[in-house]
Scaffold this motif. Sequence first.
Motif, PDB file in Angstrom:
ATOM      1  N   SER A  65      -4.910  10.448 -16.377  1.00 27.84           N
ATOM      2  CA  SER A  65      -4.949  11.793 -15.792  1.00 27.84           C
ATOM      3  C   SER A  65      -3.850  12.708 -16.315  1.00 27.84           C
ATOM      4  O   SER A  65      -3.844  13.908 -16.026  1.00 27.84           O
ATOM      5  N   HIS A  66      -2.908  12.155 -17.088  1.00 28.66           N
ATOM      6  CA  HIS A  66      -1.816  12.984 -17.601  1.00 28.66           C
ATOM      7  C   HIS A  66      -2.322  13.952 -18.669  1.00 28.66           C
ATOM      8  O   HIS A  66      -3.060  13.559 -19.574  1.00 28.66           O
ATOM      9  N   ALA A  67      -1.910  15.195 -18.567  1.00 33.12           N
ATOM     10  CA  ALA A  67      -2.308  16.203 -19.542  1.00 33.12           C
ATOM     11  C   ALA A  67      -1.678  15.891 -20.899  1.00 33.12           C
ATOM     12  O   ALA A  67      -0.533  15.434 -20.982  1.00 33.12           O
ATOM     13  N   PHE A  68      -2.453  16.123 -21.964  1.00 30.35           N
ATOM     14  CA  PHE A  68      -1.927  15.893 -23.311  1.00 30.35           C
ATOM     15  C   PHE A  68      -0.901  16.968 -23.620  1.00 30.35           C
ATOM     16  O   PHE A  68      -1.166  18.156 -23.491  1.00 30.35           O
ATOM     17  N   ASP A  69       0.297  16.542 -24.008  1.00 29.66           N
ATOM     18  CA  ASP A  69       1.391  17.469 -24.265  1.00 29.66           C
ATOM     19  C   ASP A  69       2.192  16.958 -25.458  1.00 29.66           C
ATOM     20  O   ASP A  69       2.452  15.761 -25.563  1.00 29.66           O
ATOM     21  N   ARG A  70       2.610  17.864 -26.323  1.00 29.67           N
ATOM     22  CA  ARG A  70       3.368  17.439 -27.505  1.00 29.67           C
ATOM     23  C   ARG A  70       4.710  16.830 -27.128  1.00 29.67           C
ATOM     24  O   ARG A  70       5.282  16.035 -27.886  1.00 29.67           O
ATOM     25  N   ASN A  71       5.255  17.183 -25.976  1.00 30.34           N
ATOM     26  CA  ASN A  71       6.504  16.577 -25.522  1.00 30.34           C
ATOM     27  C   ASN A  71       6.336  15.082 -25.230  1.00 30.34           C
ATOM     28  O   ASN A  71       7.315  14.338 -25.193  1.00 30.34           O
ATOM     29  N   ASN A  72       5.078  14.669 -25.027  1.00 32.30           N
ATOM     30  CA  ASN A  72       4.822  13.247 -24.779  1.00 32.30           C
ATOM     31  C   ASN A  72       5.246  12.382 -25.964  1.00 32.30           C
ATOM     32  O   ASN A  72       5.614  11.220 -25.797  1.00 32.30           O
ATOM     33  N   PHE A  73       5.176  12.961 -27.171  1.00 33.20           N
ATOM     34  CA  PHE A  73       5.524  12.188 -28.360  1.00 33.20           C
ATOM     35  C   PHE A  73       6.990  11.766 -28.327  1.00 33.20           C
ATOM     36  O   PHE A  73       7.339  10.665 -28.752  1.00 33.20           O
ATOM     37  N   LEU A  74       7.849  12.650 -27.834  1.00 37.62           N
ATOM     38  CA  LEU A  74       9.269  12.319 -27.760  1.00 37.62           C
ATOM     39  C   LEU A  74       9.512  11.204 -26.753  1.00 37.62           C
ATOM     40  O   LEU A  74      10.320  10.305 -26.994  1.00 37.62           O
ATOM     41  N   LYS A  75       8.804  11.246 -25.623  1.00 32.56           N
ATOM     42  CA  LYS A  75       8.939  10.183 -24.624  1.00 32.56           C
ATOM     43  C   LYS A  75       8.374   8.876 -25.166  1.00 32.56           C
ATOM     44  O   LYS A  75       8.937   7.798 -24.955  1.00 32.56           O
ATOM     45  N   ARG A  76       7.262   8.961 -25.893  1.00 30.77           N
ATOM     46  CA  ARG A  76       6.630   7.788 -26.493  1.00 30.77           C
ATOM     47  C   ARG A  76       7.563   7.068 -27.452  1.00 30.77           C
ATOM     48  O   ARG A  76       7.544   5.846 -27.595  1.00 30.77           O
ATOM     49  N   ASN A  77       8.409   7.848 -28.143  1.00 28.50           N
ATOM     50  CA  ASN A  77       9.256   7.285 -29.190  1.00 28.50           C
ATOM     51  C   ASN A  77      10.247   6.254 -28.684  1.00 28.50           C
ATOM     52  O   ASN A  77      10.694   5.391 -29.443  1.00 28.50           O
ATOM     53  N   ARG A  78      10.617   6.325 -27.400  1.00 25.87           N
ATOM     54  CA  ARG A  78      11.557   5.335 -26.869  1.00 25.87           C
ATOM     55  C   ARG A  78      10.938   3.942 -26.853  1.00 25.87           C
ATOM     56  O   ARG A  78      11.645   2.937 -26.986  1.00 25.87           O
ATOM     57  N   ILE A  79       9.616   3.864 -26.692  1.00 19.87           N
ATOM     58  CA  ILE A  79       8.939   2.573 -26.717  1.00 19.87           C
ATOM     59  C   ILE A  79       8.915   2.033 -28.138  1.00 19.87           C
ATOM     60  O   ILE A  79       9.184   0.847 -28.373  1.00 19.87           O
ATOM     61  N   ILE A  80       8.605   2.901 -29.101  1.00 17.13           N
ATOM     62  CA  ILE A  80       8.582   2.485 -30.502  1.00 17.13           C
ATOM     63  C   ILE A  80       9.950   1.951 -30.920  1.00 17.13           C
ATOM     64  O   ILE A  80      10.057   0.916 -31.582  1.00 17.13           O
ATOM     65  N   ALA A  81      11.009   2.648 -30.517  1.00 22.33           N
ATOM     66  CA  ALA A  81      12.360   2.234 -30.886  1.00 22.33           C
ATOM     67  C   ALA A  81      12.806   0.995 -30.116  1.00 22.33           C
ATOM     68  O   ALA A  81      13.499   0.129 -30.667  1.00 22.33           O
ATOM     69  N   GLY A  82      12.412   0.904 -28.860  1.00 28.54           N
ATOM     70  CA  GLY A  82      12.917  -0.169 -28.001  1.00 28.54           C
ATOM     71  C   GLY A  82      12.212  -1.497 -28.141  1.00 28.54           C
ATOM     72  O   GLY A  82      12.796  -2.551 -27.863  1.00 28.54           O
ATOM     73  N   ILE A  83      10.975  -1.482 -28.589  1.00 29.72           N
ATOM     74  CA  ILE A  83      10.177  -2.705 -28.628  1.00 29.72           C
ATOM     75  C   ILE A  83      10.546  -3.599 -29.809  1.00 29.72           C
ATOM     76  O   ILE A  83      10.282  -4.799 -29.799  1.00 29.72           O
ATOM     77  N   SER A  84      11.182  -3.021 -30.832  1.00 30.38           N
ATOM     78  CA  SER A  84      11.407  -3.750 -32.081  1.00 30.38           C
ATOM     79  C   SER A  84      12.881  -4.041 -32.319  1.00 30.38           C
ATOM     80  O   SER A  84      13.764  -3.453 -31.687  1.00 30.38           O
TER      81      SER A  84
END
Length: 366
Positions: free
Chosen positions: A206-225
């Motif tokens: 239900s979350h609206a698609f927002d370009r700011n989401n990419f910045l929040k998403r990046n913490r998972i990419i950085a943290g998982i590896s």
Amino acid sequence: MEKNELLYILALQNLPNLGDSTAKKLIRHLGSAQQVFSEKKQNLLKVDGIGDIKLKGLEDPAYLKLAEEELRFIEENEIQTTYYKDKDYPDKLKHCADGPILLFSSGNIDLKNKRIISVVGTRLITTQGIAFCEQFIEELSPLEPVIVSGFAYGVDITAQKAAVKNGLQTIGVLAHGLNQIYPKVHKKYVAQIEENGGFYTDFWSSHAFDRNNFLKRNRIIAGISEATVVIESAEKGGSLVTADIANSYNREVFAVPGRPTDSQSKGCNNLIRSQNAHLLTCAADLVYMLNWDVKDKPAAVQKQLFIELEPQEQQLYDYLQTTGKQQLDSIALGCSFPTYKAAGLLLEMELKGAVRPLPGKLFEAI
């Protein structure tokens, strides 16, 4: 996990102004998400770092209703959920204070006993960048790492396609819920990604698609590896944010150098110049810096980690392999080369990742 507890975890995850680190603090203090909602507000305010603003919405039944709707979507679409306390929650992400309290996933992700690296970069990848990315992942393939990226244009999709091609598990971390795919043109890759790994996100349907989401998403990419690799990047870009986050998590960061005049190499060159990333010229650089043990792999695997050497370079390399660390003059004498010739060859070999300089003007084979 019990359905009722999952409902309250969802509601807690969706509260405005709370954040994952604060949510975890409340859960640790009270034992469960459900208990957070049933506890008196005056008692919650006694928890260190908790204030009225962070608890805003906790008593609003609308958030539980929204959580019920999202839970229904999860059940109807057989979405996998992973709580931050679960055994199968990504191990390195557990150590990130702001890691998601709940991950949603699809596919066949298996991170048990796996080496994990994130590969990121510009969406405007060059032909040279594509070639490097594909070769880099092919060189790493005998070590069977999991390749994580953002499933976006450019470096992301190049890395994930290369992973699939080489039979590696790959994970796309999305900046939206699992009810959609962005960019839409990448929908054709979804099935093969899920067959060879899958997708992670902490965003609801239900979350609206927002370009700011990419910045929040990046913490998972950085943290998982355990390491983040930046293939190409302009002077500013999301991949540089991912590199910054990875550094804040005390993870290794690598960047591929380029010519000063190349616009898509400026970000990488800046990372290297500011010592915020290790220089990456081939897979062997990463293997060495991460101290990955390749002793149990066939000899062919180790050879694959190196770019082919010219005959004279191979002569120098063999000499260093036999004698160990040596100074330039000794190398030149031992290989019957003029000193200037040996110096030039060693520089080329360093750029290829075959040798490295050491204190005391020494060189050694990698």
